[in-house]
Scaffold this motif. Sequence first.
Motif, PDB file in Angstrom:
ATOM      1  N   TRP A 156       0.833  -1.201   0.000  1.00  0.00           N
ATOM      2  CA  TRP A 156       0.000   0.000   0.000  1.00  0.00           C
ATOM      3  C   TRP A 156       0.871   1.255   0.000  1.00  0.00           C
ATOM      4  O   TRP A 156       0.632   2.188  -0.775  1.00  0.00           O
ATOM      5  CB  TRP A 156      -0.920  -0.018   1.219  1.00  0.00           C
ATOM      6  CG  TRP A 156      -1.836   1.161   1.334  1.00  0.00           C
ATOM      7  CD1 TRP A 156      -1.528   2.402   1.816  1.00  0.00           C
ATOM      8  CD2 TRP A 156      -3.210   1.225   0.948  1.00  0.00           C
ATOM      9  NE1 TRP A 156      -2.625   3.226   1.771  1.00  0.00           N
ATOM     10  CE2 TRP A 156      -3.675   2.531   1.239  1.00  0.00           C
ATOM     11  CE3 TRP A 156      -4.101   0.297   0.401  1.00  0.00           C
ATOM     12  CZ2 TRP A 156      -4.985   2.920   0.996  1.00  0.00           C
ATOM     13  CZ3 TRP A 156      -5.415   0.696   0.165  1.00  0.00           C
ATOM     14  CH2 TRP A 156      -5.835   1.987   0.455  1.00  0.00           C
ATOM     15  N   GLN A 160       1.043   3.991  -2.979  1.00  0.00           N
ATOM     16  CA  GLN A 160       0.730   5.395  -2.693  1.00  0.00           C
ATOM     17  C   GLN A 160       1.899   6.303  -3.058  1.00  0.00           C
ATOM     18  O   GLN A 160       1.698   7.428  -3.512  1.00  0.00           O
ATOM     19  CB  GLN A 160       0.366   5.570  -1.220  1.00  0.00           C
ATOM     20  CG  GLN A 160      -1.059   5.149  -0.883  1.00  0.00           C
ATOM     21  CD  GLN A 160      -1.610   5.876   0.320  1.00  0.00           C
ATOM     22  OE1 GLN A 160      -0.893   6.146   1.279  1.00  0.00           O
ATOM     23  NE2 GLN A 160      -2.892   6.183   0.289  1.00  0.00           N
ATOM     24  N   THR A 276      -8.975   4.982  -1.789  1.00  0.00           N
ATOM     25  CA  THR A 276      -7.549   4.666  -1.817  1.00  0.00           C
ATOM     26  C   THR A 276      -6.668   5.841  -2.228  1.00  0.00           C
ATOM     27  O   THR A 276      -5.449   5.746  -2.157  1.00  0.00           O
ATOM     28  CB  THR A 276      -7.299   3.510  -2.805  1.00  0.00           C
ATOM     29  OG1 THR A 276      -7.790   3.888  -4.106  1.00  0.00           O
ATOM     30  CG2 THR A 276      -8.012   2.241  -2.363  1.00  0.00           C
ATOM     31  N   ASN A 359     -14.966   1.224  -3.385  1.00  0.00           N
ATOM     32  CA  ASN A 359     -13.821   2.127  -3.282  1.00  0.00           C
ATOM     33  C   ASN A 359     -14.278   3.580  -3.166  1.00  0.00           C
ATOM     34  O   ASN A 359     -13.530   4.500  -3.476  1.00  0.00           O
ATOM     35  CB  ASN A 359     -12.901   1.965  -4.498  1.00  0.00           C
ATOM     36  CG  ASN A 359     -11.505   2.515  -4.249  1.00  0.00           C
ATOM     37  OD1 ASN A 359     -11.048   2.575  -3.108  1.00  0.00           O
ATOM     38  ND2 ASN A 359     -10.824   2.932  -5.299  1.00  0.00           N
ATOM     39  N   MET A 433      -4.859  -0.848  -6.068  1.00  0.00           N
ATOM     40  CA  MET A 433      -5.115  -0.688  -4.630  1.00  0.00           C
ATOM     41  C   MET A 433      -6.495  -1.230  -4.267  1.00  0.00           C
ATOM     42  O   MET A 433      -6.689  -1.831  -3.208  1.00  0.00           O
ATOM     43  CB  MET A 433      -4.982   0.786  -4.244  1.00  0.00           C
ATOM     44  CG  MET A 433      -3.596   1.353  -4.492  1.00  0.00           C
ATOM     45  SD  MET A 433      -3.408   3.083  -4.052  1.00  0.00           S
ATOM     46  CE  MET A 433      -3.131   2.951  -2.310  1.00  0.00           C
ATOM     47  N   LYS A 434      -7.444  -1.039  -5.167  1.00  0.00           N
ATOM     48  CA  LYS A 434      -8.783  -1.585  -4.936  1.00  0.00           C
ATOM     49  C   LYS A 434      -8.740  -3.115  -4.944  1.00  0.00           C
ATOM     50  O   LYS A 434      -9.430  -3.769  -4.150  1.00  0.00           O
ATOM     51  CB  LYS A 434      -9.726  -1.068  -6.021  1.00  0.00           C
ATOM     52  CG  LYS A 434     -11.153  -1.590  -5.901  1.00  0.00           C
ATOM     53  CD  LYS A 434     -11.999  -1.103  -7.051  1.00  0.00           C
ATOM     54  CE  LYS A 434     -13.378  -1.730  -7.007  1.00  0.00           C
ATOM     55  NZ  LYS A 434     -14.208  -1.351  -8.171  1.00  0.00           N
ATOM     56  N   ASN A 437      -7.454  -4.228  -1.625  1.00  0.00           N
ATOM     57  CA  ASN A 437      -8.494  -4.089  -0.606  1.00  0.00           C
ATOM     58  C   ASN A 437      -9.520  -5.206  -0.702  1.00  0.00           C
ATOM     59  O   ASN A 437      -9.960  -5.765   0.313  1.00  0.00           O
ATOM     60  CB  ASN A 437      -9.203  -2.740  -0.747  1.00  0.00           C
ATOM     61  CG  ASN A 437      -8.400  -1.601  -0.162  1.00  0.00           C
ATOM     62  OD1 ASN A 437      -7.354  -1.807   0.447  1.00  0.00           O
ATOM     63  ND2 ASN A 437      -8.868  -0.384  -0.354  1.00  0.00           N
ATOM     64  N   THR A 506      -8.538  -1.976   4.988  1.00  0.00           N
ATOM     65  CA  THR A 506      -7.788  -1.730   3.762  1.00  0.00           C
ATOM     66  C   THR A 506      -6.416  -2.377   3.877  1.00  0.00           C
ATOM     67  O   THR A 506      -5.996  -2.784   4.968  1.00  0.00           O
ATOM     68  CB  THR A 506      -7.609  -0.220   3.507  1.00  0.00           C
ATOM     69  OG1 THR A 506      -6.781   0.331   4.547  1.00  0.00           O
ATOM     70  CG2 THR A 506      -8.947   0.504   3.481  1.00  0.00           C
TER      71      THR A 506
END
Length: 644
Positions: A156, A160, A276, A359, A433-434, A437, A506
């Motif tokens: 993550w 990011q 996210t 999301n 990222m989704k 998750n 998450t």
Amino acid sequence: MPSQFFGLNIAYTGLLASNAALNTTSNNIANVQTNGYSRQQVVQQASDALRIFQTYGCAGAGVDTIAIERIRDEFYDRKFWSANTSLGEYEIKEYYMDQLQTYFADDGVSIGFKTIFDRFTINGLQEVLKASDVTAAKKQYIGYGEDLTEYFNGMWASLQKVQKDVNQELKLQVDRINSIASEIAALNKQINVIELSGPKANELRDRRTLLLDELSKIVDIETQEIPVVDANNPERETGAHRFIVKIGGGQLLVNDSDFKQLECIARPSYEKVNQTDIDGLYDIYWTNGEKFNMYGRNLGGTLQGLVEMRDGNNSEQFTGTITGTGKKDVEDRDGNMVSHDTVTVQVGREYLQDLNKCNLSDTGGVINLGNQLYYYDSWSYTCSYDANGEPTYSYTFVLSDSELNDRKLTNDRIGKQASIGKSIDYQGIPYYMKQMNEWVRTYAQKFNDIISSGYNAYNQQGPIMFTGKKNTSNEQYTFDAAFRYDKQTNGTITVDVTDDSYYKLTAENFSVLAALTEDADLLGTEKKVVEDESVGKAQYDILTEIKVMSYDKTKMSFRGSNASEFLQCILSDVALNAGNAKTFCSNYTNISKSVDNQRISISGVDEDEEAINLVKYQNGYNLASKMIQTLTEVYDRLILETGV
């Protein structure tokens, strides 16, 4: 009747023309290595003939040097800009997709998901299966679980960081567009000042073309050069031109000496699109306040590559049909209850029906209701089943107060489409990222359901194992809002964004329950079947269920695969996108080089050709000089020896 010195004047014009050609050749040779320089040539034409009223009619009057012009074919310029725009897009995608491949790698050198997951579900689980009552084995197993959560925490953070890097580069490219626009506008003014007096501003035009080459790699460009006519005499050529540059699918950037500027404005938290997303993602505006269309299909160039990497959602945008409006009392900052408008949106897409795949922003955002934008503060998810077991899925949004929404919500919105964000058909950072998750939520929920049904060393029902850390405190979620419902019965289940549901989990806050790390004996590893109170506890292992769940897609499915194949699913996406980016980058590199070579073959300076021209124009100069010398001797004889 021409003068006796008419021939001398003719030779003189030839001398001037040859001298201009020699100087131009010298300039070409001097700039043979100059980037963007266009080969120049002297434009000549025969002077108007002189009528001499003789039997042979007219006598030639020599040569006129009209202009020195650069050799340029705009057709190849436009072809190059088009290829360069695509090259800029795929270079960016190739660069960042290579980073993602590195992050997700599990190749023996980098320890990735597969290694960590197998260690947790095979190695650690096997030890606990051998001795479910041994504290050390359970402690080690919980430690492997922490490794799994830390892997997702690290991924993550890495993704990011990539999104942050892309966001910053987006701003740098916008700043460069502004700089180029101001330079082009200044050049337009200089070019017109020079060309109004007659000569061509070749070097300035070359510099402008070079800037357009650079701009075309950043964003799609269109150019137009319109002659400025004299209103009193439209047929007269003034020499001035109005040069226009448009970018990103026809958005005006430069209009002659006027130009527009762009600015990047960070989104506030209440305009967040995805859960996210990092804070402070930039939207692009013109400095007059109008929004720049950064999601247009014809944006092109590096800018499009950056936007798709930063915001790409694989077209999984929130969208649905407005089915109702209403009111809800909400507590304001002063503790007073204030009535807010609400809107209910029914959704039909599979990725919106499962809350584990959701999301949506948890800090508010902007929703488009029938082509009118409204701010919302919060939302809730509702799943309703009728008597036949048919489900209906919807989201209800609580709109912000009048400070943000300058228009009231009306019932004429019902039946119209609602959407949040933009549908971007690329698998960018939000998509990956989704996906993380979704896997974390689904796996944690399935795992917790099994492990919390077991009994621990204290003969008590064990707690959940996987949870998430709350942002505002050191506490962890308990997921007491993880509702269960029966599809065969009529009922409605509603989960609010603030509820303690698996939506709150998450890859960023994924963690092991703190109580288990402190006391491994709390882990529920055994089933308890009470057949007869006098017999007591009959123990059956539930750890086998966890092992089966991890490798059997009928127990837990992620994109049609089992839990252990998460990395395979993600890597297939990353590898496909990276491969496509590399292929297209290579193709457009070859195309742009090919077109540039064609362009250079026309406008570039060829040393051999200039060497030939040097000899040719030198001979012309020598002959013109010889002609003048010959005529001088003739005039000497005529004047000095004939007494004329």
